[in-house]
Design a protein around this motif. Structure first.
Motif: not given
Length: 363
Positions: A81, A103-105, A334, A357-358, A360, A362
């Motif tokens: 990621r 997990r959305d991260d 994404d 990601v989604n 957010r 990160t």
């Protein structure tokens, strides 16, 4: 509208190689090209935005000696990621990584089940090790466990021969690939050598990993059948070290591995020139670290693939090949943002400014 902040991405949004937009919005984790009405809590990110990068040959949950625990698998996924890889085709893993889906991260994973290899003909602890009579049954099992892919080990060293040799008889491969297709799964295979390729392609395989054994007589067959390759050049770079380690016991194999390494760039460029689809994959996991996607794109450029096409092989065309959206209206947000245009210099991929990601941010 949700209470979550709205993300505004400004600058150059590369929705496609020639589809450049000035901005996009992220609302509730989804992409929109229309400014949301009444947006108040807005975070703005500027730069050159790409769809989340694709690593089409990666192994989350796999270590040097087989499966790893969830904590280590999480570290692997986070390393990918941070490098901007947000879509992974996991080309064989003995670990159950379904928990990642909750997990959305973390990157999204398309799984190929566990490797299927011939008995004592692959790395210990990695694969189901079986004989040809069981191949159809194990392919069906992994097709049901995976996400539309199955992974065969097409060749490996045969200690009696002292060199790489095919793993499967032609009739067994044909029956197994047909069964996977019946179940709606595509099939890929690890192949280093030349002599495993024709039977697998004529048996209907969809993709070949590494494909170092591609030769002038085989390239037209791949092109005609539309069989993709994932060269994993950052992995092929290890061949000289592997050859040195096996020199005393398997000199024929060692010499073969060196030859495959020496012609690796010519092989990839010839495949590309013939119209064979080429995609980015790092072979992370096992002995290679995660997060090498930028290095693999740079290797494709070194091999002679034009920078824009090398970039597409980890973004737009890769996502289309895997059936996943990019920066499309309504898609999950994404994306990766860079300071400079990665179309003109793919080295920009090595330094993401922001990873989303989604919806957010990160990193």
């Amino acid at each position: 509208m949700s209470d979550h902040p709205v993300l505004h991405v400004k600058g150059r949004v590369l929705a496609g190689p020639d589809d450049v937009r000035d901005e996009l919005w992220v609302v509730d984790g989804r992409i929109s090209y229309d400014r949301p009405a009444g947006a108040r809590d807005v975070r703005t990110v500027t730069g050159w935005a790409l769809p989340g990068l694709v690593d089409a040959h990666c192994h989350v949950g796999l270590g040097a000696h087989g499966p790893v625990d969830a904590d280590e698998a999480e570290k692997q996924a986070l390393a990918d990621r941070e490098a901007g890889t947000l879509l992974i085709r996991d080309a064989g893993s003995p670990s159950d990584t379904r928990w990642v889906d909750d997990r959305d991260d973390l990157p999204k994973i398309i799984r190929a089940g566990r490797h299927i290899a011939r008995t004592r003909r692959y790395i210990r602890g990695y694969a189901h090790e079986i004989e040809p009579d069981d191949l159809v049954a194990f392919v069906a099992q992994e097709a049901r466990r995976g996400d539309g892919w199955v992974k065969l080990v097409g060749d490996w060293i045969d200690r009696e021969v002292g060199d790489l040799a095919p793993s499967w008889p032609r009739d067994a491969a044909e029956a197994a690939i047909a069964e996977a297709h019946r179940l709606g799964a595509r099939v890929t295979a690890h192949c280093f050598a030349e002599n495993s390729l024709r039977d697998l392609v004529e048996a209907g395989i969809d993709c070949v990993e590494h494909a170092t054994g591609l030769t002038e007589d085989l390239i037209p067959l791949f092109a005609e059948r539309g069989v993709a390759i994932v060269p994993t050049l950052v992995n092929i770079a290890t061949f000289p070290r592997l050859a040195e380690g096996g020199e005393s016991k398997f000199p024929r194999w060692s010499a073969h591995m060196r030859r495959l390494h020496e012609r690796r760039y010519d092989t990839v460029r010839s495949a590309y020139d013939a119209g064979i689809p080429v995609f980015v994959g790092t072979d992370a996991g096992g002995t290679l670290p995660h997060g090498l996607v930028a290095a693999e794109v740079a290797e494709l450029v070194t091999a002679g693939i034009p920078p824009l096409d090398a970039l597409a092989a980890t973004t737009w065309t890769a996502r289309a090949w895997l059936g996943r959206p990019g920066l499309e209206e309504g898609a999950a947000a994404d994306l990766v943002v860079y300071d400079t245009d990665p179309r003109t210099d793919v080295r920009a991929l090595a330094g993401p400014r922001r990873v989303v990601v989604n919806g957010r941010v990160t990193a």
